[in-house]
Design a protein around this motif. Structure first.
Motif, short mmCIF file in Angstrom:
data_model
loop_
_atom_site.label_atom_id
_atom_site.label_comp_id
_atom_site.label_asym_id
_atom_site.label_seq_id
_atom_site.Cartn_x
_atom_site.Cartn_y
_atom_site.Cartn_z
N ASP A 494 36.27 -28.77 -18.53
CA ASP A 494 36.75 -27.45 -18.12
C ASP A 494 35.91 -26.77 -17.05
O ASP A 494 36.33 -25.77 -16.47
N VAL A 495 34.71 -27.25 -16.79
CA VAL A 495 33.79 -26.54 -15.88
C VAL A 495 33.94 -27.09 -14.47
O VAL A 495 33.78 -28.30 -14.24
N ARG A 496 34.21 -26.18 -13.53
CA ARG A 496 34.28 -26.53 -12.11
C ARG A 496 33.09 -25.88 -11.40
O ARG A 496 33.09 -24.67 -11.17
N PRO A 497 32.07 -26.65 -11.06
CA PRO A 497 30.82 -26.07 -10.54
C PRO A 497 31.03 -25.37 -9.20
O PRO A 497 31.76 -25.84 -8.33
N VAL A 498 30.36 -24.23 -9.05
CA VAL A 498 30.36 -23.47 -7.80
C VAL A 498 28.95 -23.41 -7.21
O VAL A 498 28.74 -23.64 -6.02
N ARG A 499 27.96 -23.13 -8.06
CA ARG A 499 26.58 -23.02 -7.59
C ARG A 499 25.64 -23.43 -8.73
O ARG A 499 25.83 -23.00 -9.86
N PHE A 500 24.67 -24.27 -8.39
CA PHE A 500 23.70 -24.70 -9.40
C PHE A 500 22.32 -24.67 -8.76
O PHE A 500 22.07 -25.31 -7.74
#
Length: 622
Positions: A494-500
């Motif tokens: 479910d997680v769509r990464p944007v910034r890490f």
């Protein structure tokens, strides 16, 4: 009109213009016919060049007059003493400027007095009406203005109505003003002044050009006060003038009133001690000493210093206010180190404030600030302010001995020590736990370098070295390691990464995702790494989920395999055959896969990434 107004110096005297850079000698003796005029009136600005701290407004008005874009009404707002009424008179003078030969027009170049200027500045021109809305706030008063505005001015170019404290008008009076204010005669102009702009109806505001007069910065106020002292023939220390400027809180009138009082109090050169005695202020260095005692948790020294300042005449609420101001200064120096270059700061504030900023954490400073704000209200309401102030210091010193919430949680979890001081007040300096006193308890803050912050940071550094989290895959691996299958599957699916980045994760969620993923992940990362992570769900498209990335990698491998000539031949020879899995035998032999399989690298044995019913094979199914 009062006698002191009649005693105004003529227009050609430099002292009348207000802030004139050239010192003017003032006679020592004054005749009985010339009563004393306070500095706030004697040095009232007479033209735009005299106004200080309002450069944006002066520039706008200068350009508007030069272009002939003069509105029918202005609204001037700001705190007391920043120059609202003075600006209104200067505007009236600019509108009606006329030279003795009959020439001239509306202008902001008012260095030379015209035929109407002196009467306008003194508030006695027949065509410039100053109205106090506090005492003339009814409909009948506004009706008189509406009737009189229709007639042409007697001698000047414009009829100018200056309405001070306009927010005091009644609702009916405001409504009666609207039509005249929107379409006044061409010879009429209105200037409003108020300290409560929010009480003015928007229907009135929309008909005016609004100017917000700012508080005057201390760096601008200091040379202004020094110049006035030179003109008055008074010697004053720079630190004394800085104390006056701080007490004035950005109000020129307040600063001049305090300076007037200081001249009378000192009866000679004005020193910092004289100003402190007059205002009931504590010595700045002693306030810093009190702050240090509180941060060290030395309650006996803190109470003794407060009592000494109280016996010397300091107001307890003023002392706590100074403590809050210094706490704010230390916080600013910690966040903005360049603030130490501020010329209004004393040497002790620069040196010791910068040292405190290096040793105290933001959490301790924020906690101190909140407790001082609450304590100030208690002291002001208490029957015995000194007792209330002492209890505030007791709470501050006790809180300085306590760990921050995250450190307390870690201590309870690890069993490394008890939370708090046991009996409520430390009997001896203890090893640091991140609290305020532990950063300062071992020795005076200026005596030598304090190794305590490094000791407090050691457990955190070890935790960071033990658990390295550099990507979302590392987070999933941690979840798998700690057997949090629900969170692991949510991160994959479910997680769509944007910034890490270290300490912060931002991602978008799929439509079927749980809304508690961010909260659960933040809590788990805190437990697993010992660090606080900011986890946020943002309104952005985001990248592919880990499951989608794994499927893409698998698809590329199968596509590459299907394009191989040998595989093509096999698939043509055996209709219905399909590729199930593709593996690199060289990577398998070396036990170091050249291309990591995203679907398996962070999962424990027996936990497949997908709910596939297909078996895994080492080659091709014929």
């Amino acid at each position: 009109m009062s006698d002191d107004t009649n005693a105004s110096p003529p227009a050609d005297e430099p002292g009348f213009a207000g802030f004139d850079p050239a010192p003017v000698a003032v006679p020592v003796a004054m005749s009985a016919a010339s009563p004393y005029r306070v500095l706030a009136r004697k040095y009232r600005p007479a033209h735009f060049g005299d106004l200080i701290g309002q450069d944006a407004m002066v520039r706008t008005l200068t350009n508007a007059f030069a272009a002939g874009r003069i509105p029918q009404a202005w609204m001037l707002t700001g705190v007391r003493g920043v120059g609202k009424t003075t600006t209104a008179r200067i505007l009236a003078r600019a509108l009606n400027y006329q030279t003795p030969d009959g020439g001239g027009g509306p202008t902001t170049d008012l260095r030379e007095f015209g035929i109407h200027c002196k009467e306008i500045i003194e508030g006695r021109h027949i065509d410039v009406q100053e109205i106090d809305a506090a005492s003339n706030n009814g409909v009948d008063n506004i009706r008189q203005i509406n009737d009189a505005v229709r007639y042409a001015p007697v001698s000047a170019r414009y009829k100018v109505y200056i309405v001070d404290e306009v927010h005091m008008l009644s609702t009916g009076a405001f409504n009666a003003f609207l039509k005249t204010l929107e379409e006044p005669p061409p010879h009429a102009r209105f200037i409003f002044a108020t300290t409560e702009i929010r009480k003015v109806p928007v229907t009135v505001l929309s008909r005016c050009q609004r100017f917000d007069l700012r508080r005057i910065d201390t760096g601008v106020m200091l040379p202004y006060l020094a110049n006035i002292c030179r003109q008055e023939g008074i010697e004053a220390d720079d630190e004394a003038l800085a104390a006056v400027a701080r007490a004035g809180e950005g109000s020129a009138r307040d600063c001049l009133s305090i300076l007037d009082q200081a001249i009378a109090h000192a009866a000679g050169p004005i020193t910092l001690d004289e100003v402190r005695t007059m205002l009931g202020l504590a010595d700045r260095a002693r306030v810093i000493d009190l702050f240090e005692a509180v941060m060290k948790g030395d309650i006996a020294a803190a109470l003794g210093e407060l009592r000494a300042q109280y016996d010397a005449g300091a107001d307890p609420s003023v002392v706590l206010g100074d403590l809050a101001e210094f706490t704010h200064l230390v916080t600013r120096l910690k966040l903005v180190p360049d603030a130490v270059k501020d010329n209004s700061l004393a040497q002790a504030e620069r040196v010791r404030g910068g040292d405190f900023a290096q040793r105290l954490s933001i959490r301790v400073l924020a906690r101190t600030w909140q407790m001082l704000l609450k304590g100030l209200a208690e002291v002001k309401q208490a029957d015995r302010p000194i007792m209330a102030a002492e209890m505030v210091l007791v709470r501050l010193a006790h809180a300085a001995d306590l760990p921050t919430p995250d450190e307390a949680l870690k201590m309870l979890r690890d069993g490394s020590g008890s939370v708090g001081g046991g009996q409520g007040m430390p009997s001896a300096p203890r090893p640091p736990s991140g609290g305020g006193n532990t950063a300062l308890a071992a020795r005076p803050i200026l005596a030598s370098a304090n190794p305590m912050p490094e000791m407090a940071a050691a457990p955190r550094a070890q935790a960071q070295a033990a658990v390295m989290v550099a990507s979302l895959e590392d987070v999933v691996a941690l979840a798998s390691q700690h057997r949090d299958i629900t969170l692991k599957l949510a991160l994959e699916r479910d997680v769509r990464p944007v910034r890490f980045e270290q300490g912060r994760i931002e991602f978008a969620l799929g439509s079927s995702a749980s809304r508690t993923v961010a909260t659960d992940l933040s809590r788990r990362l805190k437990e697993w790494t010992g660090q606080t992570w900011m986890v946020a769900v943002v309104n952005a498209e985001g990248g592919a989920t880990l499951r989608e990335q794994a499927e893409a990698v698998k698809g590329r491998r199968e596509s590459d395999a299907a394009s191989h000539p040998a595989v093509k031949a096999v698939l043509e020879r055996f209709p219905g055959a399909r590729i199930v899995d593709v593996r690199d035998p060289r990577a398998a032999e070396a036990d170091t896969p050249a291309t990591p399989a995203l679907e398996n690298e962070y999962l424990p044995d027996g936990e497949p990434l997908f709910d596939d019913s297909e078996p895994d094979f080492d080659g091709i199914d014929f």
